[in-house]
Design a protein around this motif. Sequence first.
Motif, short mmCIF file in Angstrom:
data_model
loop_
_atom_site.label_atom_id
_atom_site.label_comp_id
_atom_site.label_asym_id
_atom_site.label_seq_id
_atom_site.Cartn_x
_atom_site.Cartn_y
_atom_site.Cartn_z
N ARG A 111 15.93 7.33 10.18
CA ARG A 111 15.38 5.98 10.45
C ARG A 111 13.50 6.02 10.61
N GLY A 112 13.48 4.72 11.18
CA GLY A 112 12.24 4.69 11.34
C GLY A 112 11.49 4.90 10.88
N GLN A 113 10.82 5.31 9.59
CA GLN A 113 10.10 5.33 8.51
C GLN A 113 9.95 4.50 7.51
N GLY A 114 10.20 3.66 7.28
CA GLY A 114 10.08 2.71 6.50
C GLY A 114 11.31 2.71 5.19
N LEU A 115 11.49 3.49 5.34
CA LEU A 115 12.40 4.18 3.99
C LEU A 115 13.18 2.77 3.47
N ALA A 116 13.32 1.85 4.79
CA ALA A 116 14.75 0.91 3.37
C ALA A 116 14.03 0.45 2.50
N ALA A 117 12.90 -1.13 3.57
CA ALA A 117 11.68 -1.97 2.68
C ALA A 117 11.43 -0.95 1.79
N ARG A 118 10.71 -0.10 1.64
CA ARG A 118 10.14 0.95 0.26
C ARG A 118 11.16 0.85 -0.82
N ALA A 119 12.45 1.89 -0.54
CA ALA A 119 13.37 1.82 -1.63
C ALA A 119 13.53 -0.09 -1.74
N VAL A 120 14.18 -0.71 -1.46
CA VAL A 120 14.11 -1.95 -1.15
C VAL A 120 12.57 -2.62 -2.41
N ARG A 121 11.66 -2.13 -2.12
CA ARG A 121 10.81 -3.38 -3.28
C ARG A 121 10.91 -2.04 -4.02
N VAL A 122 10.76 -0.79 -3.87
CA VAL A 122 10.97 0.27 -5.85
C VAL A 122 12.10 -0.50 -6.02
N MET A 123 13.54 -0.71 -6.40
CA MET A 123 14.83 -1.10 -6.35
C MET A 123 14.18 -2.70 -7.04
N ALA A 124 13.59 -3.81 -6.18
CA ALA A 124 13.32 -5.60 -6.46
C ALA A 124 12.85 -5.47 -7.80
N ALA A 125 11.28 -4.20 -8.01
CA ALA A 125 10.56 -4.11 -9.18
C ALA A 125 11.21 -3.59 -10.20
N TYR A 126 11.78 -3.22 -9.81
CA TYR A 126 13.20 -2.74 -11.68
C TYR A 126 13.95 -3.43 -11.70
N ALA A 127 14.30 -4.30 -11.32
CA ALA A 127 15.38 -5.63 -11.18
C ALA A 127 14.45 -6.85 -12.36
N PHE A 128 13.42 -7.10 -11.88
CA PHE A 128 12.52 -7.65 -11.77
C PHE A 128 11.87 -7.54 -13.70
N GLU A 129 11.34 -6.04 -13.39
CA GLU A 129 10.83 -5.69 -14.53
C GLU A 129 11.53 -4.79 -15.71
N GLU A 130 12.61 -3.83 -15.53
CA GLU A 130 13.36 -3.97 -16.53
C GLU A 130 15.20 -4.64 -16.61
N LEU A 131 15.30 -5.63 -15.85
CA LEU A 131 16.15 -6.36 -15.78
C LEU A 131 16.01 -7.51 -16.17
N GLY A 132 14.69 -7.47 -16.30
CA GLY A 132 14.20 -8.91 -16.43
C GLY A 132 14.76 -10.28 -15.53
N VAL A 133 14.93 -9.88 -13.95
CA VAL A 133 15.97 -11.28 -13.12
C VAL A 133 14.46 -11.78 -12.70
N ALA A 134 15.08 -13.05 -11.72
CA ALA A 134 13.69 -14.01 -11.40
C ALA A 134 13.95 -13.62 -9.84
N ARG A 135 14.98 -13.71 -9.07
CA ARG A 135 15.03 -13.22 -8.00
C ARG A 135 15.91 -12.27 -7.92
N VAL A 136 16.02 -11.34 -6.84
CA VAL A 136 16.76 -10.49 -5.90
C VAL A 136 17.30 -11.21 -5.20
N ILE A 137 18.69 -10.72 -4.42
CA ILE A 137 18.71 -11.28 -3.08
C ILE A 137 18.97 -10.34 -2.07
#
Length: 180
Positions: free
Chosen positions: A108-134
């Motif tokens: 913890r404390g290395q920004g891993l969670a925020a970075r992982a969430v952004r990478v997964m969100a990009a996957y959802a937007f680009e590959e799955l075509g979703v308009a919003r992630v929550i």
Amino acid sequence: MSSPPPPFPARIELAGEGLVLRDWVEGDLGAMPALFDHPDIAYWTPMVSPFDGAAARARLERERRLRAEGTTILLAVTADGGAPLGEVMLRRAPEGTEIGYAIGPAHRGQGLAARAVRVMAAYAFEELGVARVILELEAENAASVAVATKAGFRLLDVPLITGEEKGRPFALQTWGLDRP
């Protein structure tokens, strides 16, 4: 009657933000208890506690079943595709495409969670075509509120999700990130 969601790929590896998000493999089973057998994870997440070798095996089997059903992806968060540092989840749910995460206490404390969430969100937007992630999180979970903010999410004006897990009541806020 709605049709079942399309299946997820059998193998997934996502790279970005200095991370590699990859499939959990048999070789990770020994590392999982050190990542997930922690009071914070037991309190804030639905993961079983204590989280031991049997729990690790059950989680790996559950991940494979849920992916095959097309509902959920659980990926190991790694720096380079090697040792797991935590987990990031994507779940197709009635309330939306949800992301979740858990980072091992030693990482913890290395920004891993925020970075992982952004990478997964990009996957959802680009590959799955979703308009919003929550993200669904408790307001009292200051670390998760910080992750949501750092990852660019905003608190949505929707009713709290209330319930009980592991004998304690919870009230989850919903945070959203819209496709750029």
